[in-house]
Design a protein around this motif. Structure first.
Motif, PDB file in Angstrom:
ATOM      1  N   PHE A   1       0.837  -1.197   0.000  1.00  0.00           N
ATOM      2  CA  PHE A   1       0.000   0.000   0.000  1.00  0.00           C
ATOM      3  C   PHE A   1       0.869   1.243   0.000  1.00  0.00           C
ATOM      4  N   ARG A   2       0.634   2.111  -0.991  1.00  0.00           N
ATOM      5  CA  ARG A   2       1.289   3.422  -1.016  1.00  0.00           C
ATOM      6  C   ARG A   2       0.198   4.444  -1.278  1.00  0.00           C
ATOM      7  N   ASP A   3       0.089   5.409  -0.380  1.00  0.00           N
ATOM      8  CA  ASP A   3      -0.983   6.384  -0.523  1.00  0.00           C
ATOM      9  C   ASP A   3      -0.578   7.414  -1.573  1.00  0.00           C
ATOM     10  N   GLU A   4      -0.530   6.952  -2.823  1.00  0.00           N
ATOM     11  CA  GLU A   4      -0.085   7.789  -3.945  1.00  0.00           C
ATOM     12  C   GLU A   4      -0.952   9.043  -4.024  1.00  0.00           C
ATOM     13  N   ILE A   5      -0.299  10.173  -4.341  1.00  0.00           N
ATOM     14  CA  ILE A   5      -1.046  11.434  -4.411  1.00  0.00           C
ATOM     15  C   ILE A   5      -2.044  11.413  -5.563  1.00  0.00           C
TER      16      ILE A   5
ATOM     17  N   LEU B   1      -4.245  -0.298 -13.030  1.00  0.00           N
ATOM     18  CA  LEU B   1      -3.208  -1.100 -12.370  1.00  0.00           C
ATOM     19  C   LEU B   1      -1.813  -0.478 -12.515  1.00  0.00           C
ATOM     20  N   MET B   2      -1.702   0.544 -13.339  1.00  0.00           N
ATOM     21  CA  MET B   2      -0.393   1.153 -13.567  1.00  0.00           C
ATOM     22  C   MET B   2       0.107   1.870 -12.313  1.00  0.00           C
ATOM     23  N   ARG B   3      -0.739   2.656 -11.722  1.00  0.00           N
ATOM     24  CA  ARG B   3      -0.347   3.371 -10.501  1.00  0.00           C
ATOM     25  C   ARG B   3      -1.487   3.315  -9.506  1.00  0.00           C
ATOM     26  N   GLY B   4      -1.544   2.209  -8.781  1.00  0.00           N
ATOM     27  CA  GLY B   4      -2.598   2.049  -7.789  1.00  0.00           C
ATOM     28  C   GLY B   4      -2.105   2.517  -6.433  1.00  0.00           C
ATOM     29  N   ARG B   5      -2.984   2.491  -5.438  1.00  0.00           N
ATOM     30  CA  ARG B   5      -2.531   2.700  -4.065  1.00  0.00           C
ATOM     31  C   ARG B   5      -2.251   1.325  -3.448  1.00  0.00           C
ATOM     32  N   GLU B   6      -3.154   0.377  -3.752  1.00  0.00           N
ATOM     33  CA  GLU B   6      -2.895  -1.002  -3.347  1.00  0.00           C
ATOM     34  C   GLU B   6      -2.467  -1.743  -4.600  1.00  0.00           C
ATOM     35  N   PHE B   7      -1.349  -2.434  -4.562  1.00  0.00           N
ATOM     36  CA  PHE B   7      -0.883  -3.158  -5.751  1.00  0.00           C
ATOM     37  C   PHE B   7      -0.033  -4.349  -5.325  1.00  0.00           C
ATOM     38  N   VAL B   8       0.175  -5.264  -6.268  1.00  0.00           N
ATOM     39  CA  VAL B   8       0.928  -6.467  -5.931  1.00  0.00           C
ATOM     40  C   VAL B   8       2.378  -6.305  -6.392  1.00  0.00           C
ATOM     41  N   MET B   9       3.284  -6.529  -5.479  1.00  0.00           N
ATOM     42  CA  MET B   9       4.707  -6.405  -5.799  1.00  0.00           C
ATOM     43  C   MET B   9       5.436  -7.679  -5.408  1.00  0.00           C
ATOM     44  N   LYS B  10       6.468  -7.991  -6.194  1.00  0.00           N
ATOM     45  CA  LYS B  10       7.437  -8.982  -5.737  1.00  0.00           C
ATOM     46  C   LYS B  10       8.557  -8.142  -5.163  1.00  0.00           C
TER      47      LYS B  10
ATOM     48  N   VAL C   1       8.684  -1.559 -14.707  1.00  0.00           N
ATOM     49  CA  VAL C   1       8.069  -2.766 -14.141  1.00  0.00           C
ATOM     50  C   VAL C   1       8.961  -3.447 -13.116  1.00  0.00           C
ATOM     51  N   GLY C   2      10.221  -3.047 -13.075  1.00  0.00           N
ATOM     52  CA  GLY C   2      11.108  -3.651 -12.091  1.00  0.00           C
ATOM     53  C   GLY C   2      12.214  -2.686 -11.725  1.00  0.00           C
ATOM     54  N   HIS C   3      12.778  -2.897 -10.541  1.00  0.00           N
ATOM     55  CA  HIS C   3      13.810  -1.971 -10.073  1.00  0.00           C
ATOM     56  C   HIS C   3      14.726  -2.739  -9.128  1.00  0.00           C
TER      57      HIS C   3
ATOM     58  N   TYR D   1      15.187  -5.784  -4.526  1.00  0.00           N
ATOM     59  CA  TYR D   1      14.790  -6.080  -5.905  1.00  0.00           C
ATOM     60  C   TYR D   1      13.277  -6.142  -6.008  1.00  0.00           C
ATOM     61  N   GLY D   2      12.673  -5.194  -6.745  1.00  0.00           N
ATOM     62  CA  GLY D   2      11.207  -5.153  -6.839  1.00  0.00           C
ATOM     63  C   GLY D   2      10.702  -5.426  -8.243  1.00  0.00           C
ATOM     64  N   ILE D   3       9.537  -6.043  -8.309  1.00  0.00           N
ATOM     65  CA  ILE D   3       8.826  -6.158  -9.592  1.00  0.00           C
ATOM     66  C   ILE D   3       7.370  -5.769  -9.341  1.00  0.00           C
ATOM     67  N   GLY D   4       6.859  -4.862 -10.153  1.00  0.00           N
ATOM     68  CA  GLY D   4       5.455  -4.469 -10.032  1.00  0.00           C
ATOM     69  C   GLY D   4       4.594  -5.512 -10.722  1.00  0.00           C
ATOM     70  N   VAL D   5       4.268  -6.582  -9.994  1.00  0.00           N
ATOM     71  CA  VAL D   5       3.566  -7.735 -10.594  1.00  0.00           C
ATOM     72  C   VAL D   5       2.248  -7.293 -11.250  1.00  0.00           C
ATOM     73  N   SER D   6       1.449  -6.496 -10.523  1.00  0.00           N
ATOM     74  CA  SER D   6       0.175  -6.070 -11.122  1.00  0.00           C
ATOM     75  C   SER D   6       0.413  -5.037 -12.224  1.00  0.00           C
ATOM     76  N   ARG D   7       1.469  -4.217 -12.082  1.00  0.00           N
ATOM     77  CA  ARG D   7       1.744  -3.233 -13.135  1.00  0.00           C
ATOM     78  C   ARG D   7       2.182  -3.916 -14.439  1.00  0.00           C
ATOM     79  N   VAL D   8       2.796  -5.093 -14.314  1.00  0.00           N
ATOM     80  CA  VAL D   8       3.206  -5.830 -15.521  1.00  0.00           C
ATOM     81  C   VAL D   8       1.995  -6.084 -16.431  1.00  0.00           C
TER      82      VAL D   8
HETATM   83  P1  ATP Z   1       7.360   4.753  -9.366  1.00  0.00           P
HETATM   84  O1  ATP Z   1       8.614   5.514  -9.723  1.00  0.00           O
HETATM   85  O2  ATP Z   1       6.619   4.236 -10.558  1.00  0.00           O
HETATM   86  O3  ATP Z   1       6.500   5.460  -8.370  1.00  0.00           O
HETATM   87  P2  ATP Z   1       8.948   3.410  -7.479  1.00  0.00           P
HETATM   88  O4  ATP Z   1      10.266   3.634  -8.098  1.00  0.00           O
HETATM   89  O5  ATP Z   1       8.517   4.223  -6.335  1.00  0.00           O
HETATM   90  O6  ATP Z   1       7.828   3.458  -8.612  1.00  0.00           O
HETATM   91  P3  ATP Z   1       9.815   0.897  -6.406  1.00  0.00           P
HETATM   92  O7  ATP Z   1       9.934   1.264  -4.990  1.00  0.00           O
HETATM   93  O8  ATP Z   1      11.017   0.791  -7.247  1.00  0.00           O
HETATM   94  O9  ATP Z   1       8.756   1.873  -7.100  1.00  0.00           O
HETATM   95  O10 ATP Z   1       8.899  -0.406  -6.486  1.00  0.00           O
HETATM   96  C1  ATP Z   1       9.186  -1.556  -7.271  1.00  0.00           C
HETATM   97  C2  ATP Z   1       8.185  -1.718  -8.390  1.00  0.00           C
HETATM   98  O11 ATP Z   1       6.825  -1.669  -7.939  1.00  0.00           O
HETATM   99  C3  ATP Z   1       8.251  -0.608  -9.419  1.00  0.00           C
HETATM  100  O12 ATP Z   1       9.287  -0.861 -10.344  1.00  0.00           O
HETATM  101  C4  ATP Z   1       6.878  -0.652 -10.051  1.00  0.00           C
HETATM  102  O13 ATP Z   1       6.866  -1.613 -11.093  1.00  0.00           O
HETATM  103  C5  ATP Z   1       5.988  -1.132  -8.942  1.00  0.00           C
HETATM  104  N1  ATP Z   1       5.187  -0.019  -8.394  1.00  0.00           N
HETATM  105  C6  ATP Z   1       5.624   1.000  -7.643  1.00  0.00           C
HETATM  106  N2  ATP Z   1       4.638   1.832  -7.310  1.00  0.00           N
HETATM  107  C7  ATP Z   1       3.507   1.307  -7.874  1.00  0.00           C
HETATM  108  C8  ATP Z   1       2.133   1.698  -7.888  1.00  0.00           C
HETATM  109  N3  ATP Z   1       1.733   2.783  -7.244  1.00  0.00           N
HETATM  110  N4  ATP Z   1       1.253   0.920  -8.562  1.00  0.00           N
HETATM  111  C9  ATP Z   1       1.661  -0.189  -9.201  1.00  0.00           C
HETATM  112  N5  ATP Z   1       2.940  -0.609  -9.221  1.00  0.00           N
HETATM  113  C10 ATP Z   1       3.850   0.128  -8.574  1.00  0.00           C
END
Ligand code: ATP
Ligand code: MG
Length: 574
Positions: A139-143, A149-158, A407-409, A440-447
């Motif tokens: 959970f990230r309380d995105e502004i 699914l691209m930028r959610g507040r609740e999303f699935v991450m690896k 999608v990954g970082h 190591y993160g992957i935005g599973v739902s963003r994929v």
């Molecule tokens: P962004 O720059 O897009 O806000 P971030 O760099 O803050 O992402 P990381 O902390 O690197 O994100 O998180 C690992 C991965 O999780 C990201 O590479 C991205 O694919 C995914 N992710 C991050 N924030 C979100 C979100 N709000 N919704 C969906 N996926 C997300």
């Protein structure tokens, strides 16, 4: 699965709330439904695709010696105070208190929790390296939660975290993850590139982002058509190829009247010179102070590069009015000669000679300006944005600009967290040493969203086979015809027996709606059983990707499709 029993609510109209293609199609194709801003339910097809991505990630992580765990989503503030992030992490951290008034948050990432686990469980160098990951809801309380699914507040991450005894070990682990990420996105059937990235607020020394190439994305990338080179335009290094004009006779500097020539193109026209002979002077506000940035007339200043060169926290381009208010200088006619501001010049400017620049006097320019002779910048560096006129810094190939979706970082964290949280192990000599970490993160739902942004047409989603919720859809176009129905049912059950993921459209709908829905939900292979079966014993096979159609005998279709599917999956593995 039989379509008649499936919760698959497709719609014809584009939902008003959705701005980007993937969001529109995920809603229209009945994959997700919104609960509240940035929070979604996954319906059966959405969940099926989410599981596909998760499983690919899981297999490649396991293969790279990472172990799956599952950590709590709710975390106490004490841990975040130890790492120093309780106050530092912005409003994205959803903080709350329990009934005893103790501070908690919903995990946006898990460095604190994993470091706590490691300091309790990993005591000796013998247990290292260790690499632990989870696939979990964040959970990230995105502004501005947006784009589905691209930028959610609740999303699935690896999210995965590694622990090594020293930098060398950490670099090896980093490389292993870098390679595993390549495998993951290749297996997802996506076109992607790894780019060097800023380490941002997480801290640490080295980092790569994995970007899916698409027409829409939040980052602009420059990629090479010939090699694997890719970089964010904010960072992409530019090589100076122009030679300093050595054999040219330097002209005298002369002030000339140039009324109404605030723009480079106008100056070039008025003085009959090329834009490449003009020095462009732009005024930026760097941490509250105006500075002048110089680039060749046909180039663009890259603000992030300017920010980094100056070591500034924030850099903004000033419009003419604000620039005038702050400097009282004749904006539009500014140039580096005797300019009472900090001057930062792009390296290429220093190669120019006998050029034109503003005279710092309204309606006037200087000709015969020579950098080094007539002015000396305070700072010289790589300041301009790379362009498609440049060639690849690593192979000289042709460059292309494209948007990218992160999608990954992956990060090398060093011992930032282990030192802050006293997480150490006993080394070979018996001394205590902090872990050297990576994350190591992957935005599973963003994929899922990225895959759709990259693969769609006007009719709907075109899923890469490895991510499709079903590999094959069988359309029964003769529900009331017992022979057609028997054939469709048989193909369906034989495909199931062969381990193919198949959806049977057994709804009492017009053929037109069935075709439309099959296209919309993006199933890679469509088998139609209808009139041609009655007449000739043949069924139609259509590929969603290229629209190719084949007429195939009903008794060889199963074998044919099984081999198509397995060959295509095998290609993503090789
Ligand atoms: P962004 O720059 O897009 O806000 P971030 O760099 O803050 O992402 P990381 O902390 O690197 O994100 O998180 C690992 C991965 O999780 C990201 O590479 C991205 O694919 C995914 N992710 C991050 N924030 C979100 C979100 N709000 N919704 C969906 N996926 C997300
Ligand atoms: Mg990131």
């Amino acid at each position: 699965m039989r379509y008649s029993k499936l919760l698959l609510p497709t719609t014809k109209e584009d939902p008003a709330e959705a701005e980007v293609v993937s969001h529109k199609l995920l809603l229209r194709a009945g994959f997700i439904r919104k609960l509240t801003a940035g929070v979604y339910s996954y319906l059966p097809l959405g969940l099926a695709t989410l599981k596909k991505v998760s499983e690919i990630v899981r297999q490649e992580m396991n293969r790279a010696d990472a172990q799956e765990i599952l950590m709590p989503m709710v975390q106490q503030s004490d841990l975040w105070e130890e790492s120093g992030r309780w106050n530092k992490y912005g409003a994205e951290l959803l903080r709350f208190t329990d009934r005893h008034n103790r501070g908690f948050c919903l995990g946006p990432t898990h460095e604190e929790v994993i470091t706590d686990l490691a300091r309790r469980e990993l005591k000796s160098y013998r247990q290292l390296p260790a690499n632990l990951y989870q696939i979990q809801t964040k959970f990230r309380d995105e502004i501005r939660p947006r784009f589905g699914l691209m930028r959610g507040r609740e999303f699935v991450m690896k999210d995965g975290y590694s622990f090594d005894i020293d930098d060398e070990g950490a670099s090896l682990t980093y490389q292993k993850m870098y390679d595993a990420y390549h495998k993951v996105f290749k297996r997802c059937g996506l076109e992607f590139r790894a780019v060097e990235a800023d380490t941002g607020s997480i801290g640490g020394s080295s980092s790569h982002e994995f970007m899916v190439l698409a027409q829409t994305g939040e980052d602009t990338l420059v990629i090479c058509e010939c090699c694997e080179y890719a970089a964010n335009v904010e960072k992409a290094a530019v090589r100076v190829t122009a030679e300093k004009c050595l054999d040219v006779e330097l002209q005298e500097m002369v002030e000339v009247e140039t009324p109404g020539t605030k723009k480079v193109a106008r100056v070039a026209e008025f003085l009959s010179v090329k834009t490449t002979d003009i020095i462009k002077t732009m005024i930026y506000l760097a941490d509250g102070k105006p500075v002048a940035a110089l680039v060749r007339g046909d180039r663009t200043v890259q603000p992030v590069k300017l920010k980094n060169i100056l070591g500034a926290a924030e850099v903004d381009l000033l419009d003419d009015a604000s620039a005038y208010d702050m400097t009282k200088l004749p904006v539009g006619y500014l140039g580096p000669v005797d300019l009472p501001l900090t001057v930062v010049a792009d390296q290429e400017v220093m190669q120019m000679c006998n050029c034109v620049a503003g005279a710092n006097k309204k309606g006037h320019h200087l000709t015969g300006v020579n950098p080094g002779r007539d002015f000396t910048p305070d700072v010289i560096g790589d300041l301009r944005q790379i362009s498609t006129d440049d060639t690849c810094p690593s192979c000289d190939g042709t460059l292309r600009l494209t948007e990218g979706i992160e999608v990954g970082h992956i990060f090398k964290l060093g011992s930032v967290y282990s030192e802050a949280m006293n997480a150490s192990f006993q080394d070979r000599e018996g001394g205590e040493k902090p872990f050297v970490m990576g994350c190591y993160g992957i935005g599973v739902s963003r994929v899922i969203a990225a895959a759709i942004e990259q693969n769609h047409d006007k009719n709907g989603i075109i899923f890469p086979l490895p991510l499709a919720p079903f590999q094959v859809i069988v359309l029964n176009l003769g529900l009331k015809d017992s022979a057609i129905t028997a054939c469709a049912d048989q193909i369906y059950s034989e495909l199931l027996d062969q381990g193919i993921e198949v959806l049977l459209d057994d709804r009492d709908e017009r053929p037109g709606s069935k075709f439309k829905d099959a296209d919309l939900i993006g199933i890679p292979y469509r088998i139609t059983v209808g009139k041609t079966f009655s007449k000739e014993g043949k069924v139609e096979l259509r590929s969603r990707k290229d629209g190719q159609v084949e007429s195939i005998s009903h008794d060889s279709i199963v074998e044919h499709v099984v081999s198509l599917v397995s060959n295509e999956l095998a290609r993503t593995l090789s």
